[in-house]
Design a protein around this motif. Sequence first.
Motif, PDB file in Angstrom:
ATOM      1  N   LYS A 189      -9.096  -8.031  -7.233  1.00  0.00           N
ATOM      2  CA  LYS A 189      -9.613  -7.306  -6.072  1.00  0.00           C
ATOM      3  C   LYS A 189     -10.116  -5.913  -6.461  1.00  0.00           C
ATOM      4  CE  LYS A 189      -8.574 -10.377  -2.873  1.00  0.00           C
ATOM      5  NZ  LYS A 189      -9.605 -11.024  -2.035  1.00  0.00           N
ATOM      6  N   ALA A 190      -9.488  -5.307  -7.468  1.00  0.00           N
ATOM      7  CA  ALA A 190      -9.804  -3.926  -7.853  1.00  0.00           C
ATOM      8  C   ALA A 190     -11.250  -3.798  -8.314  1.00  0.00           C
ATOM      9  CB  ALA A 190      -8.858  -3.471  -8.962  1.00  0.00           C
ATOM     10  N   GLY A 191     -11.903  -2.716  -7.870  1.00  0.00           N
ATOM     11  CA  GLY A 191     -13.268  -2.448  -8.274  1.00  0.00           C
ATOM     12  C   GLY A 191     -14.318  -3.269  -7.557  1.00  0.00           C
ATOM     13  N   ARG A 192     -13.904  -4.078  -6.603  1.00  0.00           N
ATOM     14  CA  ARG A 192     -14.846  -4.895  -5.845  1.00  0.00           C
ATOM     15  C   ARG A 192     -14.851  -4.479  -4.372  1.00  0.00           C
ATOM     16  NH1 ARG A 192     -11.769  -7.267 -10.186  1.00  0.00           N
ATOM     17  NH2 ARG A 192     -12.736  -9.175 -10.951  1.00  0.00           N
ATOM     18  N   ASN A 193     -15.988  -4.688  -3.739  1.00  0.00           N
ATOM     19  CA  ASN A 193     -16.105  -4.493  -2.289  1.00  0.00           C
ATOM     20  C   ASN A 193     -15.569  -3.139  -1.820  1.00  0.00           C
ATOM     21  OD1 ASN A 193     -17.165  -7.162  -1.946  1.00  0.00           O
ATOM     22  ND2 ASN A 193     -15.071  -7.949  -2.111  1.00  0.00           N
ATOM     23  N   GLY A 194     -15.852  -2.106  -2.587  1.00  0.00           N
ATOM     24  CA  GLY A 194     -15.457  -0.759  -2.215  1.00  0.00           C
ATOM     25  C   GLY A 194     -14.025  -0.387  -2.526  1.00  0.00           C
ATOM     26  N   MET A 195     -13.264  -1.293  -3.139  1.00  0.00           N
ATOM     27  CA  MET A 195     -11.873  -0.982  -3.489  1.00  0.00           C
ATOM     28  C   MET A 195     -11.830  -0.208  -4.801  1.00  0.00           C
ATOM     29  SD  MET A 195      -9.800  -4.429  -2.345  1.00  0.00           S
ATOM     30  CE  MET A 195      -8.264  -3.567  -2.011  1.00  0.00           C
ATOM     31  N   ALA A 196     -10.796   0.622  -4.957  1.00  0.00           N
ATOM     32  CA  ALA A 196     -10.645   1.452  -6.159  1.00  0.00           C
ATOM     33  C   ALA A 196     -10.424   0.575  -7.392  1.00  0.00           C
ATOM     34  CB  ALA A 196      -9.468   2.409  -5.966  1.00  0.00           C
ATOM     35  N   PRO A 197     -10.750   1.105  -8.587  1.00  0.00           N
ATOM     36  CA  PRO A 197     -10.605   0.308  -9.806  1.00  0.00           C
ATOM     37  C   PRO A 197      -9.162   0.090 -10.257  1.00  0.00           C
ATOM     38  CG  PRO A 197     -11.375   2.509 -10.339  1.00  0.00           C
ATOM     39  CD  PRO A 197     -11.417   2.400  -8.850  1.00  0.00           C
ATOM     40  N   ILE A 198      -8.217   0.909  -9.740  1.00  0.00           N
ATOM     41  CA  ILE A 198      -6.793   0.711 -10.035  1.00  0.00           C
ATOM     42  C   ILE A 198      -6.068   0.495  -8.708  1.00  0.00           C
ATOM     43  CG2 ILE A 198      -4.701   1.644 -11.076  1.00  0.00           C
ATOM     44  CD1 ILE A 198      -6.459   3.527 -12.714  1.00  0.00           C
ATOM     45  N   LEU A 199      -5.347  -0.613  -8.601  1.00  0.00           N
ATOM     46  CA  LEU A 199      -4.562  -0.914  -7.402  1.00  0.00           C
ATOM     47  C   LEU A 199      -3.102  -1.083  -7.784  1.00  0.00           C
ATOM     48  CD1 LEU A 199      -6.854  -3.562  -5.630  1.00  0.00           C
ATOM     49  CD2 LEU A 199      -6.747  -1.091  -5.200  1.00  0.00           C
ATOM     50  N   ILE A 200      -2.208  -0.428  -7.034  1.00  0.00           N
ATOM     51  CA  ILE A 200      -0.778  -0.484  -7.324  1.00  0.00           C
ATOM     52  C   ILE A 200      -0.010  -0.797  -6.040  1.00  0.00           C
ATOM     53  CG2 ILE A 200      -1.047   1.189  -9.202  1.00  0.00           C
ATOM     54  CD1 ILE A 200       0.199   3.294  -7.410  1.00  0.00           C
ATOM     55  N   ASN A 201       1.220  -1.285  -6.199  1.00  0.00           N
ATOM     56  CA  ASN A 201       2.014  -1.585  -5.013  1.00  0.00           C
ATOM     57  C   ASN A 201       2.897  -0.398  -4.620  1.00  0.00           C
ATOM     58  OD1 ASN A 201       3.829  -2.029  -7.227  1.00  0.00           O
ATOM     59  ND2 ASN A 201       5.130  -3.295  -5.922  1.00  0.00           N
ATOM     60  N   GLN A 202       3.367  -0.435  -3.403  1.00  0.00           N
ATOM     61  CA  GLN A 202       4.133   0.666  -2.809  1.00  0.00           C
ATOM     62  C   GLN A 202       5.410   0.966  -3.585  1.00  0.00           C
ATOM     63  OE1 GLN A 202       4.899  -0.012   1.340  1.00  0.00           O
ATOM     64  NE2 GLN A 202       6.428   1.603   1.493  1.00  0.00           N
ATOM     65  N   LEU A 203       6.111  -0.072  -4.034  1.00  0.00           N
ATOM     66  CA  LEU A 203       7.390   0.137  -4.721  1.00  0.00           C
ATOM     67  C   LEU A 203       7.201   0.907  -6.019  1.00  0.00           C
ATOM     68  CD1 LEU A 203      10.421  -0.476  -4.498  1.00  0.00           C
ATOM     69  CD2 LEU A 203      10.009  -2.552  -5.843  1.00  0.00           C
ATOM     70  N   LEU A 204       6.133   0.629  -6.744  1.00  0.00           N
ATOM     71  CA  LEU A 204       5.862   1.381  -7.967  1.00  0.00           C
ATOM     72  C   LEU A 204       5.620   2.847  -7.647  1.00  0.00           C
ATOM     73  CD1 LEU A 204       3.980   0.337 -11.084  1.00  0.00           C
ATOM     74  CD2 LEU A 204       3.253   2.443  -9.985  1.00  0.00           C
ATOM     75  N   LEU A 205       4.825   3.105  -6.630  1.00  0.00           N
ATOM     76  CA  LEU A 205       4.521   4.490  -6.246  1.00  0.00           C
ATOM     77  C   LEU A 205       5.781   5.245  -5.842  1.00  0.00           C
ATOM     78  CD1 LEU A 205       2.100   6.409  -5.881  1.00  0.00           C
ATOM     79  CD2 LEU A 205       1.989   5.677  -3.504  1.00  0.00           C
ATOM     80  N   GLU A 206       6.698   4.547  -5.191  1.00  0.00           N
ATOM     81  CA  GLU A 206       7.926   5.186  -4.713  1.00  0.00           C
ATOM     82  C   GLU A 206       8.926   5.471  -5.834  1.00  0.00           C
ATOM     83  OE1 GLU A 206       9.321   2.434  -1.804  1.00  0.00           O
ATOM     84  OE2 GLU A 206       8.025   3.214  -0.209  1.00  0.00           O
ATOM     85  N   ASN A 207       8.738   4.853  -6.992  1.00  0.00           N
ATOM     86  CA  ASN A 207       9.732   4.983  -8.064  1.00  0.00           C
ATOM     87  C   ASN A 207       9.292   5.825  -9.245  1.00  0.00           C
ATOM     88  OD1 ASN A 207      12.380   3.225  -7.780  1.00  0.00           O
ATOM     89  ND2 ASN A 207      10.738   2.134  -6.720  1.00  0.00           N
ATOM     90  N   ILE A 208       8.141   6.470  -9.174  1.00  0.00           N
ATOM     91  CA  ILE A 208       7.801   7.412 -10.234  1.00  0.00           C
ATOM     92  C   ILE A 208       8.594   8.694 -10.023  1.00  0.00           C
ATOM     93  CG2 ILE A 208       5.506   6.467 -10.666  1.00  0.00           C
ATOM     94  CD1 ILE A 208       4.341   8.596  -8.908  1.00  0.00           C
ATOM     95  N   THR A 209       8.717   9.492 -11.071  1.00  0.00           N
ATOM     96  CA  THR A 209       9.567  10.682 -11.006  1.00  0.00           C
ATOM     97  C   THR A 209       8.887  11.811 -10.226  1.00  0.00           C
ATOM     98  OG1 THR A 209       8.669  11.594 -13.062  1.00  0.00           O
ATOM     99  CG2 THR A 209      10.574  10.117 -13.253  1.00  0.00           C
ATOM    100  N   LYS A 210       9.704  12.738  -9.727  1.00  0.00           N
ATOM    101  CA  LYS A 210       9.182  13.923  -9.041  1.00  0.00           C
ATOM    102  C   LYS A 210       8.352  14.771  -9.998  1.00  0.00           C
ATOM    103  CE  LYS A 210      12.979  14.241  -5.690  1.00  0.00           C
ATOM    104  NZ  LYS A 210      14.093  15.080  -5.188  1.00  0.00           N
ATOM    105  N   GLU A 211       8.770  14.816 -11.257  1.00  0.00           N
ATOM    106  CA  GLU A 211       8.042  15.591 -12.256  1.00  0.00           C
ATOM    107  C   GLU A 211       6.642  15.029 -12.466  1.00  0.00           C
ATOM    108  OE1 GLU A 211      12.261  16.276 -12.582  1.00  0.00           O
ATOM    109  OE2 GLU A 211      11.111  14.403 -12.666  1.00  0.00           O
ATOM    110  N   TYR A 212       6.534  13.712 -12.469  1.00  0.00           N
ATOM    111  CA  TYR A 212       5.222  13.090 -12.648  1.00  0.00           C
ATOM    112  C   TYR A 212       4.305  13.427 -11.482  1.00  0.00           C
ATOM    113  CZ  TYR A 212       1.787   9.589 -14.074  1.00  0.00           C
ATOM    114  OH  TYR A 212       0.638   8.974 -14.482  1.00  0.00           O
ATOM    115  N   LYS A 213       4.840  13.358 -10.276  1.00  0.00           N
ATOM    116  CA  LYS A 213       4.052  13.711  -9.091  1.00  0.00           C
ATOM    117  C   LYS A 213       3.599  15.158  -9.152  1.00  0.00           C
ATOM    118  CE  LYS A 213       6.349  10.463  -5.952  1.00  0.00           C
ATOM    119  NZ  LYS A 213       7.171  10.321  -4.729  1.00  0.00           N
ATOM    120  N   SER A 214       4.509  16.041  -9.593  1.00  0.00           N
ATOM    121  CA  SER A 214       4.198  17.463  -9.644  1.00  0.00           C
ATOM    122  C   SER A 214       3.162  17.781 -10.712  1.00  0.00           C
ATOM    123  CB  SER A 214       5.477  18.259  -9.913  1.00  0.00           C
ATOM    124  OG  SER A 214       5.203  19.626 -10.050  1.00  0.00           O
ATOM    125  N   ASN A 215       3.243  17.099 -11.851  1.00  0.00           N
ATOM    126  CA  ASN A 215       2.349  17.393 -12.978  1.00  0.00           C
ATOM    127  C   ASN A 215       0.998  16.699 -12.865  1.00  0.00           C
ATOM    128  OD1 ASN A 215       4.318  18.970 -14.191  1.00  0.00           O
ATOM    129  ND2 ASN A 215       5.192  17.249 -15.332  1.00  0.00           N
TER     130      ASN A 215
END
Length: 254
Positions: free
Chosen positions: A192-218
């Motif tokens: 699906k990624a990169g097609r029909n106006g969608m971004a070239p990188i697609l990730i799920n919610q659980l992955l986004l919720e589990n990255i570190t605070k430092e990564y978000k800040s940097n």
Amino acid sequence: MNDKEWKNINEHMKNKFINEEKTQVLKTFPNKDFINKMEDNKIYKTLFSCIAINIINSKNKLNEFDYEDWSKMLSEFTYGITKIMKIYHAQYIRIQGDEIYGIFVSDKKEQIDKVLDCCVELNTFKTHLNKQIHKSLFNQKNGDKEDEMLIDYGVGVWFSFENYISSVGSSKTRDIVFMGDAVNYANYLAKKAGRNGMAPILINQLLLENITKEYKSNNKNIWDFKEYQKINDEKIYGFSWIFTKYLNWIKNNS
């Protein structure tokens, strides 16, 4: 097959479906020693992330290029993608023509940070690959089409606890089968990624919720993402981030 071989298959099915053989839950992704000693056809449940890559409109490429040129392009695509995945410690890599996916240990949030970095690196490689194809294979050092994506691809990522692995074959020819959410949905998102106006990188919610605070800040610029429809009750997020510090290097070395 003879009767003995059919009986062996039948016994395997009885263990799974009739005797209700229990699935063993692993707290962490198994190391190679454990996998080499896994009981044949036994199913284990574990957590990991999967990154999948899928070339956009690959079926039309042979109409655009001859077999030799397309083979060279596909070979360098495969080499670059797998090289990057190995650098980011992919435990297993599967190649299926124009589709590639890698399995990544994600027991700790710091490891999930690296999974996301790997996605960005893979997206950055797209620029390098296409510039090299233009300048080396087709000798187009200048001109309007130099930035045209001759090979474009989508990146799909899924982190999940609902994953299953099984070992098949003998100790000398053992192979690992990956099943469950991470592999299935990562491959789905890559298509699906990169097609029909969608971004070239697609990730799920659980992955986004589990990255570190430092990564978000940097990496605040990564949060310029789009939110898409839910899949399996999880929101899907997309972004186009690349490592911009490499753009000048790519320009000077492609």
